[in-house]
Motif scaffolding. Sequence first.
Motif, PDB file in Angstrom:
ATOM      1  N   UNK A 230      29.127  14.272  30.709  1.00 23.31           N
ATOM      2  CA  UNK A 230      29.945  15.643  30.788  1.00 23.31           C
ATOM      3  C   UNK A 230      30.711  15.805  29.601  1.00 23.31           C
ATOM      4  N   UNK A 231      31.469  14.704  29.074  1.00 21.63           N
ATOM      5  CA  UNK A 231      32.425  14.831  27.881  1.00 21.63           C
ATOM      6  C   UNK A 231      31.331  15.140  26.718  1.00 21.63           C
ATOM      7  N   UNK A 232      30.089  14.641  26.811  1.00 23.04           N
ATOM      8  CA  UNK A 232      29.330  14.829  25.757  1.00 23.04           C
ATOM      9  C   UNK A 232      28.618  16.378  25.462  1.00 23.04           C
ATOM     10  N   UNK A 233      29.249  16.978  26.528  1.00 22.05           N
ATOM     11  CA  UNK A 233      28.718  18.542  26.406  1.00 22.05           C
ATOM     12  C   UNK A 233      30.157  19.286  26.227  1.00 22.05           C
ATOM     13  N   UNK A 234      31.230  19.066  26.913  1.00 23.59           N
ATOM     14  CA  UNK A 234      32.263  19.979  27.033  1.00 23.59           C
ATOM     15  C   UNK A 234      33.689  19.202  26.784  1.00 23.59           C
ATOM     16  N   UNK A 235      33.599  18.196  26.174  1.00 25.06           N
ATOM     17  CA  UNK A 235      34.755  17.485  25.668  1.00 25.06           C
ATOM     18  C   UNK A 235      35.753  18.310  24.651  1.00 25.06           C
ATOM     19  N   UNK A 236      37.062  18.380  24.922  1.00 23.20           N
ATOM     20  CA  UNK A 236      37.845  19.172  23.923  1.00 23.20           C
ATOM     21  C   UNK A 236      37.803  18.376  22.334  1.00 23.20           C
ATOM     22  N   UNK A 237      37.136  17.462  22.480  1.00 25.28           N
ATOM     23  CA  UNK A 237      36.907  16.491  21.184  1.00 25.28           C
ATOM     24  C   UNK A 237      37.935  16.689  20.164  1.00 25.28           C
TER      25      UNK A 237
END
Lengths: 604, 180
Positions: A230-237
Amino acid sequence: MSVRDVLSPFAAWKHLFRDPVSIKDPFNREASERYRGFHQNDIEKCIGCGTCEAICQNGAIDMLPVSGVDGVQTRPGDSGLRPRIDYGRCCWCALCVDVCMTGSLSMSNAYKWVEADPDKFRYIPGVDKKHWDDYEHGYRRPEGHRLNAPERIEMPELEPGERIDSFAEIVGGYSVEQARLEADRCVTCGICVATCPTHMPIPEYISAVRDGDYEAGLKLLYDSNPFSQICGKICTRRCETTCAASHEGDPIAIRWLKRHITEQVPFERYRAIIGEPAAATGHSVAIVGAGPAGMTTAFDLARLGHKVHVYEAQSHAGGMTRYGIPEYRLPFDTIQREIDLIVSMGVEMHYNTRIGADISMAQLQQDHDAVVLSIGLWLGRSTRVPGSDHRNVYKAVDLLRRIRDGEQLQAPKSMVVIGGGNVAMDIARSMARLQQQQHGQIAITLTALEDKSHFLADPVEIKESIEEQVTILDSRGPQECMVDDQDNLLGLRTWRVHSIFDENGRFAPSYDDGDEMVHEGEWVVEAIGQMSDVAILGDELTEKLDWNRGRIQVDEDGRTSESWLWSAGDMVRGPDVVHAVADGHRTARSIHAHLSALDKQENA
Amino acid sequence: MMQSLYDRLKDRFNLGEFTGRRADLAFVTVSREQLRPLLLHLRDLEGFTHLVLLTAVDWIEDDTFQLTYLLNDRARARDIGVRLMLPRDDTQMDSIHDLWPTAATYQRELREMFGIDFPDSPRVNEDFILEGWVDIPPYRREFDTLRFARETYPERPGRETHDPATYMKQQLYPDGEDNG
C-alpha cells in the motif's frame, strides 16, 4: 677560433639589466584557477550525507559531529556530521567534489601549508576556519559534470484521456530495468531513514533492487512495514523530501522502488519470506478498527505470539486505505493481499462489528489483556456556512466511502468541492470519473482557502486533477451554499481570501467581500478535515479518559490514561498511512512490554 | 576525410566499426592479426608517422581490455585511434617497439598498470613507476584502491567516523521510533 667565440661572453652582458623571466618569489605564487588545493565546504549547504567519504579511494575522509557549530544541527535532512579530511592520505583527485550531492564541497587553489604538528593536517573544512575558506579560485565541479544521473526514471502512467472514464490504476510500475536505473541513482547515504515515520531501511532495500535480490528486499520491507504494498503506491513519501539527490536533481523515487519490490516477488512467496509467528503466549489483545494502525499493531503482536482479535465496523479491513483512497490510486486487491497476509499470522477478524452497538468497550476490557483503539477519522468536518445543512451538501469522506463500497452514485451534472488537501482532490477526481461515465462531461470546481503555493495536497494530485479537467480556484473562502425557493441547491458563494491566519497564527480567515463569486453546483462537497467518532466509547469511559483538544491523550507509546487501553493511528496522530504504521509498531511494542511484565509478575 | 580512409582500408584489414569523433579524429577496431599490417600501412603509406600514445581501458564487464594506439599524421593534422580488444584472461600482446621505439615505454607502463605483457619489448619487465609493487596491477578494475590504501598506509591515531543513518538514529530516535 672565430671572432664570435671571442665576443660571445660579452654578448651575454647585454641581458644584465633585463627583468628576469623566472618568478621573483616562487613561494607566494597563486596556483592556477582550477588547481586542486585544500578543501572548502559550505557547511550550511552540506547535509552530512557522507558520500564524499564513501567515494574516497584513500580513506582520507571521516564524518564527524559538528552539531551546534554555525547553526549545524542533526535534523531531518541533515545528519549534523561534516567531512574531515586527512591530508596525509588525500591524493587531491577531487572525486569527493565531483560526487558531492549538494555541491557544497569544493577545493581552493591554496596548496601551501607549513606546520610542525602532523595532526594539524586533518581538519573539517568550513568548520575549522582556514584562510583559504573564501578563496575564489580552485577546483569546482564543472557545469554539467555529474557522476550521478540527476533525473528520475519516469514512471509509466495512463494519460488523462485513457484514465478519465474509469477507476483503473493510473501508475503502471517500473520494469526491472527501469527500477535498476533508478536504484543506481541512490548513493545509499541513509539520510532519508530518519524522516520515514517508521524508519524503513531505505538504502538497504534500494540496494536489494540494484542487486535484483527481491526476496531480501521484501523481508526488509515487511520487517518494518506490513503495509508495504500500500505504501509503495500511496505513501506520502516524506523520505523523498529529504533525499540527498533532491539537492541537485530529482529525489530518488523511493516509493516506486518499494512498490517495485512488492511487485517482483510472487504473492504466494510473501508468507514464507516473512516467516512464522512466535509460539502462542496465551495473551489476548483486542483491536478496534482495522486500518493501518490497528492492523500494524495486530501484525506485530501476532508475530510475537499474542492472540489478536480485530473488531471492524465495516465489511472489509483497511480503514481509510480501503474506504477513503480512490481505486485509481490504490486497487482493492492490493489492500486485500496486505490484509490477508496480516490475518495469516493468526489474527482473528470480526467484521461488521460496531463498538457500542454490537460489543462494548467494557466487554473488550474484560475479555482481553489489552485493548487498542484505532478508529481513525471518519467524520467529515463542516464549514457550517449558511445552507451547508442542505441535503445535497456532502462530506467528502462519506462520498468516498460510498463509492468504494460499490454504491452506484448518481453524479450531479455540476459540483463544487471545498478544500485543498488530498481528500478534496480524491473526491473531485472520483466524481470527475463518474461524471464522465454518466454525462460524458466534467463540471467540477474545487475551491480552497489557500493560495496555490500553499495547498496541502500533493503537487502530483493537483497536477493530475487539472489534467482531469477539475477547475481549481485558490484563495476562495466559502460564504454560503446557495439554495433557491424550491429548496434546490444552486452552488457555492465565495469571497476572495485576504489572509487565513491572524497575527497570532490562529485560524481566522479574512476576506475581500468585493471579490465575490458564485460557483454553480448541484452538489457541494466539503473536504476540509475529519474527526474521530469517539461517541462509540460511551459516557463512562469518555469521562475516565484524559483528553487533549478533542483527541484522546496518549503517552509517547500510545497508552491512554487507562492502563488497559492504547490508542493509535489517525485519531491520535492525524491522517497519514505511514504515520499510522509507525504508530502501530510503537503501540505493539508498548503492549508487548506490558504483557511481558505481566508474565514476569506471574512467575515471580 | 577519415571516412574515406576507412572505406579504402575496411576490407583489406578487415576493420571493425568506425567511430568518427571529429573531421580530423576517428577510431577503428582491428583484430590482433591485422594490427601490425594496419599500423605499418598507416605509418608508411598514409602519413601517420607519429605514435601519440598507447593506452588501455579495462572493460571488466565484457571481460576485455581495450588497447588504443593513437597515431598522428602531422602533414594533414589528423589522428586515428586504432582499437584492439584483448581478452582479459589472455593478456599477451605483440610488441610494436620496432615500429616506434617509444612504444617500449608505453608497453612497459601497460605491463605494470594493467598486467598486459609485451614479450620482447625492451625492459618491459622492469619497474616503471611502481617500485616494489606487490599487489595486482592497479589499473585493473578489480583492484580495490580503498582496501589497498587502508592496508598499505596505516591510520594516524585519532581517526573516527560516523554513519549518517546510524548517527541520526542515535540523535533523533534512539529508542527506535520518534514521536513525530
